[in-house]
Design a protein around this motif. Structure first.
Motif, PDB file in Angstrom:
ATOM      1  N   ASP A   9      -2.245   0.972 -14.643  1.00 20.89           N
ATOM      2  CA  ASP A   9      -2.538   1.785 -13.455  1.00 20.89           C
ATOM      3  C   ASP A   9      -2.479   0.986 -12.148  1.00 20.89           C
ATOM      4  O   ASP A   9      -2.082   1.501 -11.112  1.00 20.89           O
ATOM      5  N   GLN A  10      -2.835  -0.302 -12.237  1.00 19.71           N
ATOM      6  CA  GLN A  10      -2.805  -1.120 -11.013  1.00 19.71           C
ATOM      7  C   GLN A  10      -1.381  -1.297 -10.506  1.00 19.71           C
ATOM      8  O   GLN A  10      -1.137  -1.247  -9.304  1.00 19.71           O
ATOM      9  N   ARG A  11      -0.455  -1.529 -11.453  1.00 15.69           N
ATOM     10  CA  ARG A  11       0.944  -1.677 -11.035  1.00 15.69           C
ATOM     11  C   ARG A  11       1.449  -0.360 -10.446  1.00 15.69           C
ATOM     12  O   ARG A  11       2.132  -0.333  -9.425  1.00 15.69           O
ATOM     13  N   GLU A  12       1.103   0.728 -11.132  1.00 10.37           N
ATOM     14  CA  GLU A  12       1.543   2.036 -10.658  1.00 10.37           C
ATOM     15  C   GLU A  12       1.064   2.247  -9.228  1.00 10.37           C
ATOM     16  O   GLU A  12       1.838   2.629  -8.340  1.00 10.37           O
ATOM     17  N   ALA A  13      -0.210   1.947  -9.030  1.00  4.98           N
ATOM     18  CA  ALA A  13      -0.812   2.147  -7.705  1.00  4.98           C
ATOM     19  C   ALA A  13      -0.054   1.339  -6.663  1.00  4.98           C
ATOM     20  O   ALA A  13       0.274   1.841  -5.577  1.00  4.98           O
ATOM     21  N   ALA A  14       0.251   0.067  -7.006  1.00  2.88           N
ATOM     22  CA  ALA A  14       0.958  -0.785  -6.055  1.00  2.88           C
ATOM     23  C   ALA A  14       2.340  -0.230  -5.753  1.00  2.88           C
ATOM     24  O   ALA A  14       2.787  -0.229  -4.608  1.00  2.88           O
ATOM     25  N   ARG A  15       3.021   0.227  -6.818  1.00  2.00           N
ATOM     26  CA  ARG A  15       4.374   0.750  -6.618  1.00  2.00           C
ATOM     27  C   ARG A  15       4.343   2.002  -5.746  1.00  2.00           C
ATOM     28  O   ARG A  15       5.189   2.192  -4.880  1.00  2.00           O
ATOM     29  N   ILE A  16       3.334   2.853  -5.952  1.00  6.65           N
ATOM     30  CA  ILE A  16       3.232   4.072  -5.154  1.00  6.65           C
ATOM     31  C   ILE A  16       3.020   3.704  -3.690  1.00  6.65           C
ATOM     32  O   ILE A  16       3.553   4.328  -2.782  1.00  6.65           O
ATOM     33  N   ASP A  17       2.271   2.570  -3.480  1.00  4.26           N
ATOM     34  CA  ASP A  17       2.055   2.119  -2.106  1.00  4.26           C
ATOM     35  C   ASP A  17       3.304   1.477  -1.503  1.00  4.26           C
ATOM     36  O   ASP A  17       3.264   0.971  -0.383  1.00  4.26           O
ATOM     37  N   GLY A  18       4.391   1.417  -2.287  1.00  4.32           N
ATOM     38  CA  GLY A  18       5.656   0.929  -1.745  1.00  4.32           C
ATOM     39  C   GLY A  18       5.885  -0.561  -1.942  1.00  4.32           C
ATOM     40  O   GLY A  18       6.736  -1.150  -1.279  1.00  4.32           O
ATOM     41  N   ALA A  19       5.122  -1.185  -2.891  1.00  8.12           N
ATOM     42  CA  ALA A  19       5.318  -2.617  -3.121  1.00  8.12           C
ATOM     43  C   ALA A  19       6.581  -2.847  -3.934  1.00  8.12           C
ATOM     44  O   ALA A  19       6.874  -2.078  -4.859  1.00  8.12           O
TER      45      ALA A  19
END
Lengths: 447, 307
Positions: free
Chosen positions: B200-210
């Motif tokens: 979930d942490q990676r997903e969250a980061a990716r959604i934030d455009g990382a």
């Protein structure tokens, strides 16, 4: 507790034995006791000759060696068979520790001796290396065994002097090896147009150049550090001559003298013709390289014969040998010998073992199998193969000097420093540093 | 004090190990330090006569003597080169492999085992093989091991004298087998670390455009830092005590490849100088302690903060 009771029992046995021996006239299993009475030379402390009990003292005799395989193992087996024949009451326990030149074995032995758990007898290089044990009070004099064997009547006085400290003899020599021998491939030499062994270092270097021009990239083959030390010592011997070479160890020849400097630069030139080796390389690959013609020369002790034999090589055709150029008439010796450790469980059994080691029969059986020559002078030469016969002849007639690399000339601590200097030189090739390292080693450990 | 039964059983439980550790670790360390400060003489035979000779003056001078000797400085330098190359090499290889596996390769289990296998081999056994691989002989016909491989591939220029080279950096080659052996272990540590971080942490980061790099740089790596530190300490202290690998590759008493640990063997058994060996052992202990103690202190503190 156990030890002390067995020891006092053994003492009683000795006393009883002495009496009975007087009564019966004694029977020293196979050793000629004709010269026993006047055996101790003028410099050796006199001692009653040891009289072994008929059939041996009984009990176990643990014998520590680094003869765990190859011709060395065969030699030990032959010696053991002789021991069992001479002293059937004693049982031999083999405590051999494998590892080239005893490197592992010496560490194990050092801790056993330190912990008062000595073997019945252990192998040691005769000469300076043994003085470490003598000085540390770890081995006992064996004047009585030497007297029973016949002392200087049957062993060369030169050799006995090297085993004697303050009048006491501390070990019984079993075999002699020669270190200053060049093993060469006659086919390669012929190809290069070389028909005669060179007379000195300069001539040898010129021959190396010829061999190189004929297409052999590495005329000289070397192995790990100790083989380099051995090569260097023979160059020293060649350039200094036997007298000055001996002087290196009693302080009369300086390690920074011109002769040593010449030897170091000769040695450097020799390395220029050699293969690339690493510190831990073993010696048999060098012999194989000479046999296969990848190299023309290798300087190795005469245990090399066994390696040639293993390759089914014929002397004269596949290999030939001559003393290191400039050392003709000099015998750079090393010897193995056996000791009586202080506090051994069964000292009389140990002495029985030493009697076998020193007996003519024992030396014949052992040396024939191992490829070395007997330390005794009264063993018939015609029982031995050709190389050994020539070595026996040379040992009688040549000037004898002690090997550095094999602990005859210098104690272990000194040898370690010499080895570091040689290893350092191998990579850095700095002549001045080598001379100063050798000099400071001599100052630290010598007189 | 009124209720001894609360602490007494616990104490009795750990008492045997306290006593054993006390004797076999701390008492022996003290004994070793005591030995290292001794005055030492040695009885030697010179010219057929006994002679008593002083070899160590005792006290701190034993230390200055050893630290001042060129051979010891050579060994310390070798150790430094070995440790730096070994630690950096295993960390990079371990991290690289773990990232590759973490990305979800097909047959991950197979690769994981392959990378981990070298660790199952003892240093001595691996050393025997590496001794051959790192043989310094060069050129057609003479070369064996890695050099022979290079000759066969036509890459003659890559041939090297490895650890036998005349170079201040020769011990970098000695680090190769060690890197080969321990990279898999570091990989396993990092892989466990990656697995511990929720998807979930990676997903969250990716959604934030990382970007992928930013996900690693700002989300995953910071959470791996305790693992990286442990790995560093484990590999580092192994390197400082390394003996068996060097013994197997370079043989006993090698000068070229000497490090303090192999020198200790030489001092004790070849030179029969227990005092110098004790001085050397104490120095090794101090070097390792300098690295390990701050780490222990740090972990203790962070654990207390968390707890």
């Amino acid at each position: 507790m156990r030890t002390s009771t067995t020891r006092s029992a053994a003492l009683l046995a000795v006393a009883a034995l002495g009496l009975s021996a007087c009564a019966t006239g004694g029977d020293s299993g196979g050793s000629g006791d004709a010269g026993a009475g006047d055996a101790s030379s003028s410099e050796t402390n006199s001692a009653e000759a040891y009289e072994p009990k008929e059939g041996g003292a009984g009990g176990e005799v643990g014998v520590f060696t680094w003869w765990a395989d190859g011709s060395e193992k065969k030699g030990l087996d032959a010696l053991t068979a002789e021991f069992e024949k001479q002293y059937p009451n004693d049982s031999f326990v083999n405590l051999a520790v494998a590892g080239g030149a005893g490197s592992n074995a010496k560490a194990k032995l050092a801790s056993d001796l330190e912990n008062d758990n000595p073997p019945g007898s252990f192998q040691g290089h005769a000469g300076a290396e043994l003085t470490d044990y003598i000085a540390a009070d770890q081995i006992e004099p064996v004047n009585d065994v030497m007297a029973a064997l016949g002392g200087s009547d049957v062993f060369p006085q030169d050799l006995l002097d090297r085993l004697t400290v303050e009048g006491d003899i501390y070990s019984i020599p079993s075999n002699i090896h020669r270190a200053n021998v060049v093993w060469a491939n006659p086919k390669v030499l012929k190809e290069a147009g070389i028909n005669e062994p060179p007379a000195d270092m300069e001539a040898w270097l010129a021959d190396m150049e010829k061999v190189k021009e004929s297409g052999v990239k590495t005329p000289l083959h070397i192995g790990g550090t100790w083989t380099q030390v051995q090569l260097f010592e023979t160059v020293l011997l060649s350039d200094l001559g036997p007298e000055s070479y001996n002087g290196l160890f009693d302080g009369s020849t300086k390690w920074d003298s011109e002769g040593v400097k010449t030897a170091v630069s000769h040695y450097k030139e020799l390395l220029g013709y050699a293969n690339t080796a690493s510190d831990g390389d073993d010696w048999p690959p060098s012999i194989d390289a000479v046999y296969k013609g990848d190299a023309a020369y290798n300087v190795m002790g005469d245990w090399a014969v066994a390696q040639f034999t293993e390759n089914d090589a014929t002397e004269g055709e596949d290999y030939t040998y001559f003393p290191v150029p400039g050392t003709d008439g000099v015998f750079d010796f090393l010897a193995d010998s056996f000791t009586l450790p202080k506090g051994a469980d069964n000292p009389d059994g140990s002495k029985d073992w030493l009697m076998t080691v020193g007996s003519a029969e024992g030396q014949l059986a052992f040396n024939k199998a191992k490829g070395s020559i007997p330390a005794r002078t009264d063993v018939a030469a015609d029982e031995f193969p050709e190389y050994q016969q020539s070595a026996m002849e040379d040992f009688q007639s040549d000037t004898i000097v002690s090997s550095i690399a094999h602990g005859a000339a210098v104690p272990l601590a000194w040898l370690t420093d010499v080895s570091s200097a040689v290893a350092k030189f191998y990579s850095a090739q700095d002549e001045e540093a080598m001379v100063s390292d050798l000099t400071s080693a001599a100052e630290k450990h010598g007189q | 004090m009124q209720r001894p039964k609360n602490w007494l059983p616990g104490l009795l439980m750990v008492l045997p190990s306290i006593i054993l550790v006390g004797i076999f670790v701390y008492y022996l360390i003290a004994q070793n330090i005591w030995t290292s400060l001794n005055v030492a003489t040695r009885r030697v035979v010179v010219g057929g006569k006994f002679e008593e000779r002083s070899i160590h003056e005792g006290g701190y001078r034993n230390y200055t003597e050893l630290l001042g000797s060129a051979d010891y400085q050579h060994a310390l330098w070798n150790l430094l080169v070995l440790t730096v190359v070994f630690v950096v090499g295993t960390m990079i290889m371990g991290l690289l492999w773990s990232i590759l596996l973490e990305k979800g390769v097909r047959g991950e289990g197979v690769f994981r085992s392959i990378y981990l296998f070298p660790m199952a081999v003892s240093f001595i056994a691996a050393g025997v093989v590496w001794r051959w691989l790192l043989s310094p002989a060069k050129g057609e016909g003479a070369a064996i091991g890695l050099n022979q491989l290079f000759v066969k591939l036509g890459l003659d220029g890559l041939q090297s004298s490895w650890w036998s080279a005349d170079s201040r950096w020769n011990m970098a080659a000695m680090a190769l087998p060690a890197i080969w052996q321990l990279s898999g272990y570091i990989m396993a540590l990092f892989l466990a670390g990656f697995r511990g971080i929720g998807e979930d942490q990676r997903e969250a980061a990716r959604i934030d455009g990382a970007s992928e790099w930013q996900v690693y740089r700002h989300v995953l790596f910071p959470q791996l830092s305790p693992i990286a530190l442990s790995a560093l300490i484990i590999v580092g202290h192994m390197s400082m005590k390394m003996f068996d690998l060097i013994y197997a590759i370079a043989g006993p008493n090698s000068y070229t490849a000497s490090v303090p640990a192999t020198l200790m063997w030489t001092q004790l058994f070849a030179q029969r100088d227990p005092v110098a060996a004790a001085v050397n052992a104490t120095i090794i202990l101090v070097i390792v302690a300098v690295v390990v103690v701050p780490y222990l202190w740090y972990t203790n503190r962070t654990e207390r903060e968390r707890g």
